[in-house]
Design a protein around this motif. Structure first.
Motif, mmCIF file in Angstrom:
data_model
loop_
_atom_site.group_PDB
_atom_site.id
_atom_site.type_symbol
_atom_site.label_atom_id
_atom_site.label_comp_id
_atom_site.label_asym_id
_atom_site.label_seq_id
_atom_site.Cartn_x
_atom_site.Cartn_y
_atom_site.Cartn_z
ATOM 1 N N ALA A 1 49.696 92.603 118.184
ATOM 2 C CA ALA A 1 50.311 93.930 118.260
ATOM 3 C C ALA A 1 51.567 94.040 117.415
ATOM 4 O O ALA A 1 52.016 95.151 117.110
ATOM 5 C CB ALA A 1 50.644 94.264 119.715
ATOM 6 N N PHE A 2 52.154 92.917 117.009
ATOM 7 C CA PHE A 2 53.390 92.943 116.228
ATOM 8 C C PHE A 2 53.136 93.153 114.739
ATOM 9 O O PHE A 2 54.059 93.429 113.982
ATOM 10 C CB PHE A 2 54.177 91.647 116.423
ATOM 11 C CG PHE A 2 54.821 91.522 117.785
ATOM 12 C CD1 PHE A 2 54.527 92.411 118.808
ATOM 13 C CD2 PHE A 2 55.712 90.500 118.037
ATOM 14 C CE1 PHE A 2 55.111 92.296 120.061
ATOM 15 C CE2 PHE A 2 56.310 90.366 119.293
ATOM 16 C CZ PHE A 2 56.002 91.267 120.301
ATOM 17 N N TYR A 3 51.885 92.979 114.310
ATOM 18 C CA TYR A 3 51.587 93.119 112.882
ATOM 19 C C TYR A 3 51.594 94.587 112.471
ATOM 20 O O TYR A 3 51.145 95.465 113.212
ATOM 21 C CB TYR A 3 50.220 92.519 112.553
ATOM 22 C CG TYR A 3 50.163 91.010 112.630
ATOM 23 C CD1 TYR A 3 50.886 90.228 111.739
ATOM 24 C CD2 TYR A 3 49.386 90.371 113.593
ATOM 25 C CE1 TYR A 3 50.830 88.839 111.808
ATOM 26 C CE2 TYR A 3 49.324 88.994 113.669
ATOM 27 C CZ TYR A 3 50.053 88.225 112.770
ATOM 28 O OH TYR A 3 50.003 86.861 112.836
ATOM 29 N N TRP A 4 52.058 94.842 111.258
ATOM 30 C CA TRP A 4 51.954 96.183 110.689
ATOM 31 C C TRP A 4 50.500 96.434 110.291
ATOM 32 O O TRP A 4 49.938 97.485 110.572
ATOM 33 C CB TRP A 4 52.884 96.294 109.474
ATOM 34 C CG TRP A 4 53.059 97.692 108.949
ATOM 35 C CD1 TRP A 4 52.437 98.824 109.384
ATOM 36 C CD2 TRP A 4 53.937 98.089 107.900
ATOM 37 N NE1 TRP A 4 52.865 99.915 108.666
ATOM 38 C CE2 TRP A 4 53.792 99.496 107.749
ATOM 39 C CE3 TRP A 4 54.830 97.407 107.084
ATOM 40 C CZ2 TRP A 4 54.506 100.213 106.785
ATOM 41 C CZ3 TRP A 4 55.546 98.127 106.130
ATOM 42 C CH2 TRP A 4 55.383 99.514 105.988
ATOM 43 N N SER A 5 49.895 95.471 109.636
ATOM 44 C CA SER A 5 48.470 95.536 109.306
ATOM 45 C C SER A 5 47.895 94.143 109.476
ATOM 46 O O SER A 5 48.533 93.143 109.138
ATOM 47 C CB SER A 5 48.259 96.012 107.868
ATOM 48 O OG SER A 5 46.900 95.850 107.478
#
Length: 451
Positions: A159-163
């Motif tokens: 969930a912390f990733y931008w993509s």
């Protein structure tokens, strides 16, 4: 009403709508301090524009829905009993900024121009999202973090990733907003706006169809069950509105009663076939952890049932009780994933009653706006146009989403709710509105079914 719309007003409107629906792109690019500076600058420009265009009178507080005013007053007054006063101050400032942006859109734009600005902003988010995911998938080929973050060597939740660079793996993609459910709901809103514009020929057919394909493709790539559910419910509402338009005034109540009965049956059917529905959308029995979150929120809200714990808008994860209220797989959630539970938690039963009353009032006015005939300057009935369907359809999508997300309380969801709730009230007694069409008038009371 004459709307003093020029290039500057239109550009500012698009920027406001893009920012409230894609705030995460600015936060991921600029960091929280950069984002705060940008929002402050936009808020100042909006205030200056409203002053120069003399728009404040159109949205004076005595013209606004009383339930909205009382809800806002309660949110401010909740600072007196808030369990987290500092967070409440931040929440009030954020709510005031987004509300100001919504009032600006109400006063500065007619419905066709508002849909045009909204469509431009939403299409921009979709187009940039696909471009962003293409660049990440084709050239970076690995997950991308938001800028101005440093997680070191520790394992980071997805969930912390931008993509997550999943475009060429069939998704789900997150786009520039960094969240597949948010991106999917943008696609749903874009489909509504594009369909209305296409039906009324407010946009050229070729580009409109192309953007519809983009929106459908984005919706498919996000694989968001919540967005698909909202789209299905909105499509059903569209069918009811079309039937109500074609029915004579005295029979519209029967149409709505029949629709309500079908809705009840649909809810019962979903309840009976709940396991099959979850399997169809690939969801776990706890709705991706939502049931645990709802239980935690309901238990906390019950400790202060009347007036709540204090307004906060977004949950702030650095203060109690939000620091450990909803944590799943290493992620601290910033919402209850249910707007009605969120309002009960923050403003108690009193706030929930006011919020429900405001939403119901907005829904009633938007549906009345959709089915009744517009009037010309002499009060004569005009043929119905597609643009009057937009408020009811957009609000239906928002309400459908509100049972699994709290976005209707913040940023784009709040702005759209305020625009629909306020603008339908401001326009309630007006005739000869700019609806994007000026056909020949026909006698009042003659519905399309009797022409």
């Amino acid at each position: 009403m004459r709307y003093p719309t020029d290039a500057a007003t239109r550009s500012l409107s698009v920027l406001v709508l893009f920012t409230v629906f894609a705030g995460d792109v600015w936060r991921n690019l600029l960091g929280w301090w950069g984002y705060a500076a940008l929002v402050a600058a936009i808020t100042v420009v909006v205030a200056v524009m409203m002053t120069r265009r003399r728009l404040w009178g159109a949205v004076a507080f005595w013209r606004l829905p009383r339930t909205l005013v009382l809800f806002g007053v309660l949110a401010v007054v909740s600072l007196a009993w808030s369990f987290y006063p500092g967070a409440t101050v931040l929440g009030i400032l954020a709510q005031a900024a987004t509300t100001l942006g919504a009032l600006f859109l109400c006063a500065a734009l007619s419905w066709p121009r508002l849909l045009s600005a909204l469509g431009t902003a939403l299409n921009g988010i979709l187009g940039l999202s696909l471009l962003f995911e293409f660049v990440v998938g084709a050239f970076v080929r690995s997950p991308v973090f938001p800028f101005f973050t440093d997680y070191g060597d520790r394992k980071v939740p997805n969930a912390f990733y931008w993509s997550q660079a999943d475009l060429f793996h069939g998704g789900p993609i997150q786009g520039i907003v960094g969240n597949r459910n948010l991106l999917a709901f943008v696609a749903v809103l874009a489909l509504i706006v594009l369909a209305v514009q296409l039906a009324q020929k407010l946009r050229r057919r070729g580009p409109a169809l192309a953007w519809i394909v983009v929106a459908l493709g984005t919706l498919a790539l996000t694989r968001s069950a919540t967005a698909v559910g909202a789209l299905v419910i909105t499509a059903a509402a569209f069918g009811v509105l079309v039937l109500a338009r074609r029915a004579r005034s005295g029979r519209r109540a029967r149409v709505f009663a029949a629709a309500a009965a079908v809705a009840v049956l649909a809810v019962v059917a979903v309840g009976v076939l709940w396991q099959q529905v979850l399997s169809l959308f690939g969801k776990s029995e706890d709705l991706t952890g939502r049931l645990d979150i709802w239980n935690s929120v309901a238990g906390l809200a019950a400790e202060r049932p009347a007036f709540g714990w204090g307004w906060v808008s977004y949950w702030v994860p650095w203060v109690e009780p939000f620091d450990d209220l909803a944590v799943r797989k290493g992620v601290t959630y910033l919402q209850a994933h249910n707007a009605w539970l969120d309002v009960w938690l923050q403003l108690g039963v009193v706030g929930l009653v006011l919020f429900v009353a405001f939403v119901l009032g907005a829904w009633h006015r938007s549906w009345w706006f959709a089915v009744e005939e517009p009037l010309d300057g002499k009060g004569r009935a005009l043929p119905q146009v597609a643009v009057t369907l937009a408020p009811a359809l957009l609000l239906t999508a928002l309400v459908a989403q509100s049972f699994v997300e709290s976005r209707i309380l913040v940023e784009g969801g709040w702005v759209l709710l305020i625009v629909i709730g306020v603008k339908t009230k401001l326009d309630l007694q007006k005739v000869d509105q700019d609806l994007g069409a000026h056909p020949e008038p026909r006698p009042a009371g003659l519905s399309p079914a009797r022409r």
